[in-house]
Design a protein around this motif. Structure first.
Motif, PDB file in Angstrom:
ATOM      1  N   GLU A  14      -2.243  -2.094   7.449  1.00 27.38           N
ATOM      2  CA  GLU A  14      -3.664  -2.365   7.678  1.00 27.38           C
ATOM      3  C   GLU A  14      -4.545  -1.236   7.127  1.00 27.38           C
ATOM      4  N   ILE A  17      -4.839  -1.710   3.436  1.00 23.10           N
ATOM      5  CA  ILE A  17      -5.772  -2.790   3.106  1.00 23.10           C
ATOM      6  C   ILE A  17      -7.213  -2.292   3.219  1.00 23.10           C
ATOM      7  N   LYS A  18      -7.508  -1.547   4.262  1.00 23.83           N
ATOM      8  CA  LYS A  18      -8.863  -1.008   4.422  1.00 23.83           C
ATOM      9  C   LYS A  18      -9.219  -0.086   3.261  1.00 23.83           C
ATOM     10  N   ILE A  65      -5.254  -7.614  -2.518  1.00 23.68           N
ATOM     11  CA  ILE A  65      -5.570  -7.498  -1.091  1.00 23.68           C
ATOM     12  C   ILE A  65      -5.143  -8.750  -0.338  1.00 23.68           C
ATOM     13  N   ASN A  66      -5.364  -9.910  -0.927  1.00 19.67           N
ATOM     14  CA  ASN A  66      -4.943 -11.154  -0.278  1.00 19.67           C
ATOM     15  C   ASN A  66      -3.430 -11.180  -0.057  1.00 19.67           C
ATOM     16  N   ASP A  68      -1.589  -8.492   0.255  1.00 20.97           N
ATOM     17  CA  ASP A  68      -1.342  -7.489   1.294  1.00 20.97           C
ATOM     18  C   ASP A  68      -1.643  -8.044   2.684  1.00 20.97           C
ATOM     19  N   ILE A  69      -2.686  -8.846   2.788  1.00 17.10           N
ATOM     20  CA  ILE A  69      -3.034  -9.451   4.080  1.00 17.10           C
ATOM     21  C   ILE A  69      -1.937 -10.404   4.527  1.00 17.10           C
ATOM     22  N   ASP A  70      -1.404 -11.189   3.593  1.00 14.36           N
ATOM     23  CA  ASP A  70      -0.279 -12.075   3.930  1.00 14.36           C
ATOM     24  C   ASP A  70       0.901 -11.263   4.445  1.00 14.36           C
ATOM     25  N   LEU A  72       0.743  -8.265   5.806  1.00 15.93           N
ATOM     26  CA  LEU A  72       0.357  -7.723   7.111  1.00 15.93           C
ATOM     27  C   LEU A  72       0.578  -8.744   8.225  1.00 15.93           C
ATOM     28  N   LEU A  73       0.198  -9.981   7.963  1.00 10.87           N
ATOM     29  CA  LEU A  73       0.402 -11.024   8.981  1.00 10.87           C
ATOM     30  C   LEU A  73       1.884 -11.218   9.283  1.00 10.87           C
TER      31      LEU A  73
END
Length: 138
Positions: A14, A17-18, A65-66, A68-70, A72-73
């Motif tokens: 996270e 990502i930030k 980033i998208n 990375d978000i996947d 992260l989830l």
């Protein structure tokens, strides 16, 4: 890998990502500054190309980033599944507050109405209870 390190992976993802979101914001600011000076430059300069390059970098970074978000989830789901194996509700709650909500020790102590030393003891006990499950994961 130790339980604590395993549980911290989502937090680290996270933070990354930030950082990338901050970089995108910087690129957007740069693109806006470049476009505002377009009308003031003499013909023959290549500011339009600069803006296009910046926009392409923004799009590439947002795609990254998208992804990375996947990731992260997926990590948060793994952490949640591991934490759910802890049977004691207080131990589980300490882990959820710390590794899913990213609360500080003092925030956890206040929410649980415990002394901070007690929260640290519960945390240590919870980590010990997860060690065997983490070694199975890796």
């Amino acid at each position: 890998m130790k339980a604590k390190d395993y549980l911290k992976r989502a937090y680290k993802a996270e933070i990354q990502i930030k950082s990338k979101l901050d970089q995108v914001e910087t690129l957007r600011t740069l693109a806006e500054k470049t476009t505002t000076t377009l009308s003031h430059t003499p013909k023959g300069t290549d500011q339009r190309g600069q803006v296009e390059n910046i926009l392409a970098k923004i799009i590439d970074m947002e795609t990254e980033i998208n992804g990375d978000i996947d990731h992260l989830l997926d990590l948060k789901n793994e952490v949640n599944e591991l934490i759910s194996k802890v049977t004691d509700p207080d131990l589980r709650l300490v882990l959820e507050f710390r590794y899913l909500c990213y609360k500080s020790w003092s925030q956890i102590a206040a929410e649980m109405h415990y002394d901070i030393r007690q929260v640290h003891r519960l945390h240590s006990q919870a980590l010990r209870s997860l060690e065997k499950d983490v070694t199975k994961c890796h």
